[in-house]
Design a protein around this motif. Structure first.
Motif, PDB file in Angstrom:
ATOM      1  N   ILE A  46       5.893  11.598  -2.062  1.00  0.00           N
ATOM      2  CA  ILE A  46       5.284  10.836  -2.529  1.00  0.00           C
ATOM      3  C   ILE A  46       4.280  11.347  -4.003  1.00  0.00           C
ATOM      4  CG2 ILE A  46       2.942  10.569  -1.243  1.00  0.00           C
ATOM      5  CD1 ILE A  46       4.204  10.761   1.862  1.00  0.00           C
ATOM      6  N   PHE A  47       4.164  13.212  -4.114  1.00  0.00           N
ATOM      7  CA  PHE A  47       3.402  13.040  -5.614  1.00  0.00           C
ATOM      8  C   PHE A  47       4.402  12.225  -6.425  1.00  0.00           C
ATOM      9  CE2 PHE A  47       2.255  16.388  -8.763  1.00  0.00           C
ATOM     10  CZ  PHE A  47       1.048  16.325  -8.895  1.00  0.00           C
ATOM     11  N   LEU A  48       5.222  12.974  -7.170  1.00  0.00           N
ATOM     12  CA  LEU A  48       5.343  12.163  -7.814  1.00  0.00           C
ATOM     13  C   LEU A  48       5.360  10.414  -7.965  1.00  0.00           C
ATOM     14  CD1 LEU A  48       8.662  13.587  -8.075  1.00  0.00           C
ATOM     15  CD2 LEU A  48       6.966  14.125  -9.597  1.00  0.00           C
ATOM     16  N   GLN A  49       5.694   9.617  -6.835  1.00  0.00           N
ATOM     17  CA  GLN A  49       5.392   8.041  -7.034  1.00  0.00           C
ATOM     18  C   GLN A  49       3.872   8.084  -7.013  1.00  0.00           C
ATOM     19  OE1 GLN A  49       7.248   5.662  -3.686  1.00  0.00           O
ATOM     20  NE2 GLN A  49       8.025   7.612  -3.291  1.00  0.00           N
ATOM     21  N   SER A  50       2.534   9.029  -6.425  1.00  0.00           N
ATOM     22  CA  SER A  50       1.075   8.735  -6.314  1.00  0.00           C
ATOM     23  C   SER A  50       1.280   8.614  -8.237  1.00  0.00           C
ATOM     24  CB  SER A  50       0.550   9.363  -5.717  1.00  0.00           C
ATOM     25  OG  SER A  50       0.889   9.240  -3.926  1.00  0.00           O
ATOM     26  N   ILE A  51       1.401   9.695  -8.540  1.00  0.00           N
ATOM     27  CA  ILE A  51       1.450   9.806  -9.974  1.00  0.00           C
ATOM     28  C   ILE A  51       1.948   8.440 -11.240  1.00  0.00           C
ATOM     29  CG2 ILE A  51       2.030  10.874 -12.109  1.00  0.00           C
ATOM     30  CD1 ILE A  51       0.236  12.764 -10.800  1.00  0.00           C
ATOM     31  N   GLU A  52       3.552   8.120 -10.781  1.00  0.00           N
ATOM     32  CA  GLU A  52       3.346   6.797 -11.376  1.00  0.00           C
ATOM     33  C   GLU A  52       2.517   6.025 -10.689  1.00  0.00           C
ATOM     34  OE1 GLU A  52       7.688   3.884 -10.840  1.00  0.00           O
ATOM     35  OE2 GLU A  52       7.467   5.206  -9.475  1.00  0.00           O
ATOM     36  N   ARG A  53       1.967   5.660  -9.430  1.00  0.00           N
ATOM     37  CA  ARG A  53       0.724   4.472  -9.315  1.00  0.00           C
ATOM     38  C   ARG A  53      -0.608   4.390 -10.206  1.00  0.00           C
ATOM     39  NH1 ARG A  53       0.834   1.296  -4.572  1.00  0.00           N
ATOM     40  NH2 ARG A  53       3.468   0.898  -4.181  1.00  0.00           N
ATOM     41  N   PHE A  54      -0.559   5.643 -11.014  1.00  0.00           N
ATOM     42  CA  PHE A  54      -1.973   5.604 -11.909  1.00  0.00           C
ATOM     43  C   PHE A  54      -2.005   5.456 -12.331  1.00  0.00           C
ATOM     44  CE2 PHE A  54      -3.528   8.846  -8.505  1.00  0.00           C
ATOM     45  CZ  PHE A  54      -4.652   8.648  -7.925  1.00  0.00           C
ATOM     46  N   ILE A  55      -0.495   5.291 -13.005  1.00  0.00           N
ATOM     47  CA  ILE A  55      -0.086   4.684 -14.838  1.00  0.00           C
ATOM     48  C   ILE A  55      -0.137   3.514 -14.223  1.00  0.00           C
ATOM     49  CG2 ILE A  55       1.655   4.866 -16.932  1.00  0.00           C
ATOM     50  CD1 ILE A  55       2.458   7.040 -15.222  1.00  0.00           C
TER      51      ILE A  55
ATOM     52  N   PRO B 180      -3.403   5.007  -4.428  1.00  0.00           N
ATOM     53  CA  PRO B 180      -2.612   6.496  -4.999  1.00  0.00           C
ATOM     54  C   PRO B 180      -3.535   7.848  -4.543  1.00  0.00           C
ATOM     55  CG  PRO B 180      -2.924   5.158  -7.001  1.00  0.00           C
ATOM     56  CD  PRO B 180      -3.448   3.690  -5.511  1.00  0.00           C
ATOM     57  N   ALA B 181      -4.612   7.298  -5.161  1.00  0.00           N
ATOM     58  CA  ALA B 181      -5.503   8.672  -5.000  1.00  0.00           C
ATOM     59  C   ALA B 181      -5.524   8.953  -3.179  1.00  0.00           C
ATOM     60  CB  ALA B 181      -7.244   8.724  -4.834  1.00  0.00           C
ATOM     61  N   VAL B 182      -5.238   8.237  -2.384  1.00  0.00           N
ATOM     62  CA  VAL B 182      -5.267   8.788  -0.589  1.00  0.00           C
ATOM     63  C   VAL B 182      -4.125   9.502  -0.707  1.00  0.00           C
ATOM     64  CG1 VAL B 182      -4.464   7.981   1.337  1.00  0.00           C
ATOM     65  CG2 VAL B 182      -6.652   7.548   0.179  1.00  0.00           C
ATOM     66  N   SER B 183      -2.644   8.222  -1.466  1.00  0.00           N
ATOM     67  CA  SER B 183      -1.210   8.692  -1.087  1.00  0.00           C
ATOM     68  C   SER B 183      -1.113   9.943  -1.625  1.00  0.00           C
ATOM     69  CB  SER B 183      -0.307   7.419  -2.188  1.00  0.00           C
ATOM     70  OG  SER B 183      -0.374   7.675  -3.778  1.00  0.00           O
ATOM     71  N   LEU B 184      -1.743  10.802  -3.199  1.00  0.00           N
ATOM     72  CA  LEU B 184      -1.678  11.795  -3.497  1.00  0.00           C
ATOM     73  C   LEU B 184      -2.122  12.933  -2.916  1.00  0.00           C
ATOM     74  CD1 LEU B 184      -0.657  13.132  -6.194  1.00  0.00           C
ATOM     75  CD2 LEU B 184      -3.161  13.195  -6.808  1.00  0.00           C
ATOM     76  N   ALA B 185      -2.973  12.853  -2.355  1.00  0.00           N
ATOM     77  CA  ALA B 185      -4.054  13.607  -1.099  1.00  0.00           C
ATOM     78  C   ALA B 185      -3.046  13.848   0.518  1.00  0.00           C
ATOM     79  CB  ALA B 185      -5.387  12.713  -0.631  1.00  0.00           C
ATOM     80  N   ILE B 186      -2.486  12.272   0.315  1.00  0.00           N
ATOM     81  CA  ILE B 186      -1.187  13.089   1.351  1.00  0.00           C
ATOM     82  C   ILE B 186      -0.362  14.021   1.559  1.00  0.00           C
ATOM     83  CG2 ILE B 186       0.054  11.727   3.082  1.00  0.00           C
ATOM     84  CD1 ILE B 186      -1.406   9.246   2.893  1.00  0.00           C
ATOM     85  N   SER B 187      -0.033  13.399  -0.442  1.00  0.00           N
ATOM     86  CA  SER B 187       1.355  14.393  -0.533  1.00  0.00           C
ATOM     87  C   SER B 187       0.905  16.285  -0.282  1.00  0.00           C
ATOM     88  CB  SER B 187       2.100  13.959  -1.854  1.00  0.00           C
ATOM     89  OG  SER B 187       1.008  14.273  -2.825  1.00  0.00           O
ATOM     90  N   LEU B 188       0.134  16.453  -0.936  1.00  0.00           N
ATOM     91  CA  LEU B 188      -0.913  17.506  -0.887  1.00  0.00           C
ATOM     92  C   LEU B 188      -1.236  17.739   0.963  1.00  0.00           C
ATOM     93  CD1 LEU B 188      -3.514  17.529  -3.504  1.00  0.00           C
ATOM     94  CD2 LEU B 188      -1.639  18.282  -3.723  1.00  0.00           C
TER      95      LEU B 188
ATOM     96  N   SER C 230       0.721  -1.678  -0.436  1.00  0.00           N
ATOM     97  CA  SER C 230      -0.088  -0.602   0.291  1.00  0.00           C
ATOM     98  C   SER C 230       0.639   1.233  -0.364  1.00  0.00           C
ATOM     99  CB  SER C 230      -0.387  -0.163   1.350  1.00  0.00           C
ATOM    100  OG  SER C 230      -1.528   1.353   1.341  1.00  0.00           O
ATOM    101  N   LEU C 231       0.805   2.131  -0.837  1.00  0.00           N
ATOM    102  CA  LEU C 231       1.696   3.663  -1.184  1.00  0.00           C
ATOM    103  C   LEU C 231       0.597   4.613   0.220  1.00  0.00           C
ATOM    104  CD1 LEU C 231       3.512   5.337  -2.529  1.00  0.00           C
ATOM    105  CD2 LEU C 231       1.904   5.409  -4.189  1.00  0.00           C
TER     106      LEU C 231
END
Length: 319
Positions: A92-101, A204-212, A30-31
């Motif tokens: 974290i932001f960059l890793q989240s984007i990668e997980r979306f891909i 990854p959506a949650v991890s993206l929110a965490i980075s923000l 879990s990212l």
């Protein structure tokens, strides 16, 4: 409760939960958990810096050559913590984007949910500890005569008497972690209770929110501590208004080289030169200086250095 005691308690809780969350995060892939765990790691470093700074300050430790002791130790810790948070949020932001891909399946959403719930409970406890024990101090100023018309009478209290950026940073981190835990819980519930192939995008959506969220907390903290370290004037103070009030004092002809800055979160320092009429006696100067100190104290200035000048051949000369 002392600041150092509160910080030590929060530090202990954070270390214990970090170890748990990082193990479960890698086990479940879990990212969101891994991101939250590394956020905890950064917090642990921040808490440790704040704890050491607060402990040394409470003990009155004053290294040789540090004439102001360690008043800014917590500010330095808060500033570097803000920098670390910005770097962490970007990662974290960059890793989240990668997980979306390239999506990766979370193995055990239920375990992720349990860890999120435990983390939320611990963070609420830590937030309570971080805020517990504050003391209110009322500073009343009875200004009469000319001070009643000064600009400082229209200002709110300039500083929080029990403000502490080290503890404040910890409190902000703890609340941010609690929000992160809520995100982890929501993401885990989505992956656990739904059956759509797209459900794993919740991680990854949650991890993206965490980075923000980390960005939102780190940027103001870095700017605030950086401004103080650069010895800028406090934002709430207007130097023109201060000069106007000082000039309103009896026998003050002019004010020169006015500097106002913050030594720490709770200490404002000022210095300036005062021009007074020729023939001013020391007794008269003592009354003038007392009025000036009273005026500056109303602005929250606790350390004031001033120098008296009198005109000499149309130039300034020290008396």
């Amino acid at each position: 409760m002392k600041n150092s005691t509160r910080l030590a308690a929060v530090l202990t809780i954070s270390i214990a939960f970090f170890c748990t969350e990082i193990v479960v995060g890698f086990r479940t892939k879990s990212l969101a958990l891994i991101a939250d765990a590394f956020h905890y790691l950064n917090d642990i470093v921040a808490y440790l810096i704040a704890f050491l700074a607060s402990h040394l300050q409470e003990k009155g430790y004053k290294p040789s050559g540090f004439t102001y002791a360690l008043h800014r130790a917590e500010l330095v810790g808060g500033f570097f913590n803000g920098i670390f948070l910005l770097a962490l949020a970007l990662s974290i932001f960059l890793q989240s984007i990668e997980r979306f891909i390239i999506i990766e399946f979370v193995k055990d959403p239920l375990l992720m949910l349990i860890v999120g719930c435990v983390g939320l409970s611990l963070n609420l406890i830590s937030a309570t500890i971080a805020q517990y024990g504050g003391h209110r101090h009322e500073h009343g100023h009875n200004h009469t005569s000319i001070h009643a018309m000064h600009n400082h009478t229209r200002l709110p209290p300039p500083l929080n008497p029990h403000g502490n950026l080290g503890v404040l940073a910890v409190f902000i981190h703890v609340l941010g972690d609690a929000v992160n835990n809520v995100g982890v819980i929501v993401g885990a519930l989505v992956m656990w209770k739904t059956h759509s192939p797209a459900r794993f995008y919740a991680d990854p959506a949650v991890s993206l929110a965490i980075s923000l969220i980390i960005f939102a907390g780190a940027i103001p903290l870095t700017l605030k501590t950086g401004r103080i370290l650069l010895e800028a004037s406090p934002i709430h103070l207007n130097l023109d208004s201060i000069t106007e009030d000082l000039l309103a004092s009896h026998s003050v002809l002019s004010i020169h080289d006015l500097h106002v800055w913050q030594l720490s979160q709770n200490v404002i320092v000022a210095s300036f030169h005062v021009e007074v009429p020729v023939g001013t006696t020391l007794n008269q100067w003592e009354k003038i200086e007392g009025s000036l100190r009273e005026c500056m104290a109303a602005y929250g200035v606790s350390h004031l250095t001033n120098q008296m000048f009198v005109p000499r051949n149309d130039r300034f000369g020290a008396l």
